[in-house]
Design a protein around this motif. Structure first.
Motif, PDB file in Angstrom:
ATOM      1  N   SER A 212      51.449  22.515   6.359  1.00  0.00           N
ATOM      2  CA  SER A 212      51.281  23.153   5.443  1.00  0.00           C
ATOM      3  C   SER A 212      50.860  22.897   3.808  1.00  0.00           C
ATOM      4  N   ARG A 214      50.864  26.487   1.421  1.00  0.00           N
ATOM      5  CA  ARG A 214      50.998  28.023   2.228  1.00  0.00           C
ATOM      6  C   ARG A 214      50.901  29.183   0.195  1.00  0.00           C
ATOM      7  N   ASN A 215      51.408  28.313  -0.636  1.00  0.00           N
ATOM      8  CA  ASN A 215      52.401  28.403  -1.316  1.00  0.00           C
ATOM      9  C   ASN A 215      52.203  27.643  -2.573  1.00  0.00           C
ATOM     10  N   THR A 236      46.132  26.686   4.282  1.00  0.00           N
ATOM     11  CA  THR A 236      47.104  27.299   3.419  1.00  0.00           C
ATOM     12  C   THR A 236      47.448  28.566   3.987  1.00  0.00           C
ATOM     13  N   GLY A 237      47.533  29.151   5.412  1.00  0.00           N
ATOM     14  CA  GLY A 237      48.013  30.044   6.123  1.00  0.00           C
ATOM     15  C   GLY A 237      46.304  30.801   6.636  1.00  0.00           C
ATOM     16  N   THR A 238      47.221  31.983   7.313  1.00  0.00           N
ATOM     17  CA  THR A 238      46.087  32.647   7.554  1.00  0.00           C
ATOM     18  C   THR A 238      46.172  34.162   6.872  1.00  0.00           C
ATOM     19  N   SER A 241      45.147  32.916   0.117  1.00  0.00           N
ATOM     20  CA  SER A 241      46.047  32.545  -1.286  1.00  0.00           C
ATOM     21  C   SER A 241      45.481  32.990  -2.599  1.00  0.00           C
ATOM     22  N   THR A 256      41.112  22.042   1.659  1.00  0.00           N
ATOM     23  CA  THR A 256      41.972  23.537   2.010  1.00  0.00           C
ATOM     24  C   THR A 256      41.312  23.947   3.799  1.00  0.00           C
TER      25      THR A 256
END
Length: 303
Positions: A212, A214-215, A236-238, A241, A256
Motif C-alpha cells: 500500500s 496511497r500517499n 495507490t488506492g481506489t 492520487s 503503480t
C-alpha cells in the motif's frame, strides 16, 4: 605442575564453548542455505520493474466479476477471460476446516455458492457438494477451486496471480504451497499495511509484494522498512492520487496499481472508456478492474 593443571582446567571449558558455538553457527548457516535453495527468487521481481515504455497491465478483480454464468474466484472464469485477453488475476485465498486452501472472498458461503454458513465450518470434501453462483444469482455447475489447482493452471499457462489473503489463512500456509509447487514466478502476495508487508517479506523475501502506497506517508514508511524496492508493486488506492506520487514511485523503479474497481470503473462506463487511457497517461501501470474486457479494449491490450 599445579599451575599448568589449573590453567588447563580454566581453558578447557572455554575451548568447549567455542566448539559448541561454532557448530551452532554452522547449523544455522546450513538451515539458512537450505531455506534459500527452496525459495528461488521470482522472475517477477525483474519482470514487474517499472520501465517507461512498458505496456499497461489488466488485473482482473476477484478473478472476474459481473459475468453472466461465470462466478468470481472460479477456475473456469479465469480460463474464459484468459482465452480473450492478456491479464493478471487477483484472487482471494481462504482455508477450509481441514486446512485446504481454496478460492473464496466472503467469510460466508451464502452469496457465491449454493451453501450457507461460514466456509471454515466445512471440509473441502463437503464444499464439493456445493455449486458456485454468479453475480446475478444464477447457479452454475462450477465448484470451489483449490489454490493448488489454480496455481498449476497458472504455471501451465504462464499467468500471474495476485493472492489476497483472507482472515482464515496466514501467509506462511500460502507461501508453503507456492514453494512446494515451485510457482514463485506466478505469484504476487497482496498486503494492506506496513505490518502485513513486513510479515510477508520476512516469510517470502523471494516473492513480489503488492504494498500500500496511497500517499507520500505510506511510501515513506515502505522506504524506511527492510523491504527492498525490487520486491514492491505499489497499490495507490481506489482513487486517483497526485501525479507527483506516481512520479516518485516510478523514480524508485516501482510499478503503480490503481483500483479502478468501483467508482472509477463506473465513471468509465458512464462517460467513456477512454478514461482508462487518461489514467494510464497520468502514471498508472496496472489497472485492478471489474471491467477487464472494456479496459483491455480501451488500452489496446491484445492477447
Amino acid at each position: 605442575m599445579n599451575n599448568v593443571k589449573s590453567t588447563y582446567t580454566f581453558i578447557l571449558p572455554i575451548i568447549l564453548l567455542l566448539v559448541v558455538l561454532s557448530c551452532n553457527n554452522k547449523n544455522k548457516q546450513d538451515v539458512k542455505e537450505q531455506l534459500t535453495s527452496n525459495q528461488t527468487t521470482s522472475i517477477l521481481l525483474k519482470k514487474f520493474k517499472y520501465r517507461s515504455d512498458d505496456k499497461p497491465i489488466i488485473s482482473v478483480h476477484r478473478g472476474g466479476k459481473g459475468l453472466s454464468n461465470y462466478p468470481e474466484n472460479c477456475l473456469e472464469t479465469l480460463k474464459y477471460i484468459n482465452d480473450s485477453i492478456s491479464a493478471i488475476y487477483e484472487i482471494d485465498v481462504a482455508q477450509t476446516k481441514d486446512s485446504v486452501l481454496v478460492l473464496m472472498h466472503d467469510n460466508s458461503l451464502d452469496r457465491t455458492t449454493t451453501g450457507t454458513g461460514k466456509l471454515t465450518n466445512y471440509t473441502y470434501k463437503q464444499l464439493q457438494q456445493l455449486n458456485l453462483v454468479d453475480d446475478f444469482g444464477t447457479e452454475t455447475n462450477f465448484k470451489i477451486p483449490t489454490l493448488k489447482d489454480v496455481l498449476l493452471f497458472a504455471k501451465q499457462n504462464n499467468i500471474v496471480l495476485k493472492l489476497d489473503k483472507k482472515r482464515s489463512v496466514d501467509y506462511k500456509s500460502i507461501v508453503n504451497l507456492v514453494n512446494q509447487l515451485q510457482a514463485q514466478d506466478q505469484v504476487v502476495l497482496i498486503t494492506y499495511d506496513i505490518q502485513q508487508a513486513t510479515e510477508a517479506y520476512t516469510i517470502a523475501p523471494h516473492l513480489l509484494l503488492s504494498v500500500s502506497a496511497r500517499n507520500s506517508k505510506e511510501l515513506d514508511w515502505l522506504l524506511h522498512s527492510k523491504i527492498p524496492t525490487q520486491n514492491m508493486l505499489a497499490f495507490t488506492g481506489t482513487r486517483l492520487s497526485s501525479d507527483s506520487l506516481y512520479k516518485a514511485i516510478h523514480k524508485l523503479g516501482i510499478k503503480t496499481i490503481l483500483g479502478t474497481l468501483g467508482n472509477l470503473d463506473k465513471q468509465a462506463k458512464t462517460k467513456s472508456d477512454t478514461l482508462y487511457r487518461h489514467w494510464m497517461q497520468k502514471g498508472i501501470d496496472v489497472f485492478a478492474t471489474d471491467r477487464p474486457f472494456e479496459a483491455a479494449n480501451a488500452l489496446q491490450i491484445s492477447k
